[in-house]
Design a protein around this motif. Structure first.
Motif, PDB file in Angstrom:
ATOM      1  N   GLY A 189      23.339   0.294  11.849  1.00  0.00           N
ATOM      2  CA  GLY A 189      22.235  -0.645  11.700  1.00  0.00           C
ATOM      3  C   GLY A 189      21.048  -0.206  11.131  1.00  0.00           C
ATOM      4  O   GLY A 189      21.099   0.839  10.227  1.00  0.00           O
ATOM      5  N   ARG A 190      19.976  -0.906  11.516  1.00  0.00           N
ATOM      6  CA  ARG A 190      18.706  -0.482  10.678  1.00  0.00           C
ATOM      7  C   ARG A 190      17.972   0.603  11.197  1.00  0.00           C
ATOM      8  O   ARG A 190      16.852   0.973  10.673  1.00  0.00           O
ATOM      9  N   LYS A 191      18.424   1.410  12.259  1.00  0.00           N
ATOM     10  CA  LYS A 191      17.661   2.587  12.651  1.00  0.00           C
ATOM     11  C   LYS A 191      18.720   3.828  12.353  1.00  0.00           C
ATOM     12  O   LYS A 191      19.763   3.731  12.819  1.00  0.00           O
ATOM     13  N   PRO A 192      18.123   4.882  11.643  1.00  0.00           N
ATOM     14  CA  PRO A 192      18.715   6.050  11.879  1.00  0.00           C
ATOM     15  C   PRO A 192      18.974   6.579  13.188  1.00  0.00           C
ATOM     16  O   PRO A 192      18.112   6.852  13.850  1.00  0.00           O
ATOM     17  N   VAL A 193      20.375   6.876  13.501  1.00  0.00           N
ATOM     18  CA  VAL A 193      20.392   7.692  14.726  1.00  0.00           C
ATOM     19  C   VAL A 193      20.591   9.152  14.582  1.00  0.00           C
ATOM     20  O   VAL A 193      21.580   9.411  13.660  1.00  0.00           O
ATOM     21  N   VAL A 206      17.806  -1.379   4.588  1.00  0.00           N
ATOM     22  CA  VAL A 206      18.385  -0.301   4.661  1.00  0.00           C
ATOM     23  C   VAL A 206      19.146  -0.364   5.870  1.00  0.00           C
ATOM     24  O   VAL A 206      18.724  -0.651   6.902  1.00  0.00           O
ATOM     25  N   ASP A 207      20.619  -0.076   5.629  1.00  0.00           N
ATOM     26  CA  ASP A 207      21.561   0.350   7.010  1.00  0.00           C
ATOM     27  C   ASP A 207      21.777   1.845   6.822  1.00  0.00           C
ATOM     28  O   ASP A 207      21.940   2.211   5.793  1.00  0.00           O
ATOM     29  N   TYR A 208      21.739   2.105   8.175  1.00  0.00           N
ATOM     30  CA  TYR A 208      21.960   3.742   8.261  1.00  0.00           C
ATOM     31  C   TYR A 208      23.693   3.705   8.887  1.00  0.00           C
ATOM     32  O   TYR A 208      24.237   2.785   9.710  1.00  0.00           O
TER      33      TYR A 208
END
Ligand code: G3P
Length: 496
Positions: A275-279, A297-299
């Motif tokens: 999703g929208r958060k870089p893990v 932006v999707d990560y």
């Protein structure tokens, strides 16, 4: 006149392909051409950038002429490509100054060791989401500047351009008018800050690479420019770009956080939409950009496996066990299991989650009763086990179990392998009707930018399952097999 088609260019490691899709996402025409692989020294892999272009241009011509269309019928072009492969060219001569250094090339492994010894691993990971490894473009660009006579001077004069294969194709399609890449390709260079979406000046300085060489970074779905080549007879907008694994993630419609796919090609690439958060992985996976559409932006988390389907090629060409790759399933099915044999296909080192550049292939558990069928079975199992290791790391990073795996790529047609994959993971493995998901993803990205498809919902409705595999296995047997694999990995690693 209504434009009825989208053209996807899928420039892969061993072949260039052009695929024409219609509005229903159905394939209307395909053309494919293999090109030369160069192995100038052990561990080095190169392509000729002009051959990449000429093979791509010839398959475009073949695919569109086969159904008698030209640029007037094509609403947009989507480009998807082997990632990381590095090309540097001179804007005065318009010629590459060196062969393309392919993603598999290990020539900068020692330089990467030096970066690690300087304590830069965490800093590079925080900025780029990547593990320091020769896999990525940054150290390959540096190698070209350091080793091609006169290159550094030309670079400092602003005369050189760098591109991954996407940027090179756009440059050639627009006859040198446009020098761009998209965020997904940029995120594989080890020079791109995946948080602020800019080339990272610190990293460019560290590797001594002038900013003037770098392409402008764009989203994955927008009009970058128009073709100027004569192949199409009319100008066509180039409107989608994504690295091949990201395109496959999109083509599989893994658009919700938690959705995961594996592409079983030469290598295997497992990708999980976060999703929208870089893990930021704590388990040796890569954090990468899935796509940028509009401002969003999707990560993704990625586990790369260097040797997947290519182990079957090795059984065919190196050992002569089979005469064509498709025979592997029949051979492996003649035995109920691998008979205690484990095959870790570290033929070019191990990538995620082990990142051991120096490990090599290992076969353990051979007895007097072992036959080529057991080794074939162990080779297929090895592909599934490597995927399992990555899935475990992903579940740990996400602190949640995985629910299903979507599959594509050549070896996903192997039912024996898919069933074993499902048994190992303990989840459903889902194969779509169109397994050309990489090209399809690029087509979707290109089509969205030009209004050929209205929105993602319209595309989602086209996606269809061909077959699902449910886990069927004795849990004790599976537990014993996992323990056997872990032991074989332990014997293979050099960096423990
Ligand atoms: O990261 C390398 C990957 O993009 C190569 O994919 O399909 O050309 O082997 P493929």
């Amino acid at each position: 006149m209504e434009k009825k088609f989208i053209l996807a260019l899928d420039q892969g490691t061993t072949s260039s392909r052009a695929i024409v899709f219609d509005h229903n996402g159905q394939i209307k025409s395909v053309a494919q051409k293999e090109f030369t692989q160069y192995f100038p020294q052990p561990g080095w892999v190169e392509h000729n950038p002009n051959e990449i272009w000429s093979s791509q241009a010839s398959v475009i011509a073949e695919a569109i002429s086969a159904i008698d269309i030209n640029g007037l019928d094509i609403a947009g072009i989507g480009i998807t490509n082997q990632r990381e492969t590095t090309i540097v060219w001179d804007i005065d001569t318009e010629e590459p100054i060196y062969n393309a250094i392919v993603w598999q090339d290990r020539r900068t492994a020692e330089y990467c060791d030096k970066l690690k010894a300087q304590g830069l691993t965490d800093k590079i990971h925080e900025k780029t989401g990547l593990i320091v490894d020769a896999y990525f473009s940054g150290t390959k660009i540096k190698w070209i500047l350091d080793n091609v006579p006169g290159a550094r001077k030309r670079a400092e004069m602003g005369k050189l351009r760098f591109g991954n294969v996407d940027a090179w194709l756009v440059w050639r399609l627009t006859r040198g008018e446009v020098h761009v890449t998209d965020v997904t390709n940029a995120s594989r260079t080890m020079l791109f800050n995946i948080h602020d979406l800019k080339w990272d000046e610190d990293l460019l300085k560290l590797l001594d690479i002038p900013l003037s060489m770098m392409p402008e970074v764009k989203s994955s779905s927008e009009i970058y420019g128009h073709t100027k080549t004569t192949i199409f007879a009319h100008e066509v907008p180039i409107s989608g770009i994504a690295g091949d694994q990201q395109a496959a993630l999109f083509g599989q419609m893994c658009i919700e956080p938690g959705a995961i796919k594996n592409t079983y090609g030469t290598g295997c690439f497992v990708m999980l939409n976060t999703g929208r958060k870089p893990v930021m992985s704590k388990n040796n996976l890569l954090t990468t950009i899935a796509w940028k559409i509009g401002d969003r932006v999707d990560y993704a988390l990625e586990g790369s496996i260097y040797v997947g389907g290519s182990v079957v090629q090795w059984l065919r060409d190196g050992l002569g066990f089979i005469t064509s790759s498709s025979e592997i399933e029949d051979l492996a099915s003649t035995v109920p299991d691998s008979g205690g044999v484990y095959f870790v296909p570290a033929l070019t080192g191990l990538a995620a989650p082990y990142w051991d550049q120096y490990s090599r292939g290992t076969i353990v558990g051979i007895t007097r009763g072992t036959t080529r069928a057991h080794i074939a079975r162990a080779a297929l199992d090895g592909i599934a086990f490597q995927t399992y290791d990555i899935a475990q790391a992903m579940a740990k990073d996400m602190e949640a179990p995985l629910t299903e795996l979507k599959v594509d790529g050549g070896a996903s047609r192997n039912n024996l392998l898919m069933q074993y994959q499902s048994n190992l993971l303990g989840i459903k493995v889902v194969r779509p009707k169109i397994t050309e998901t990489t090209a399809l993803g690029a087509a979707y990205l290109a089509g969205l930018a030009v209004g050929f498809w209205k929105d993602i919902d319209e595309i989602k409705n086209q996606w269809q399952v061909e077959r699902s595999f449910e886990p069927l296995a004795d849990s004790e047997e599976i537990a014993a097999a996992k323990a056997g694999w872990a032991d074989a990995i332990g014997r293979t690693l050099t960096n423990r």
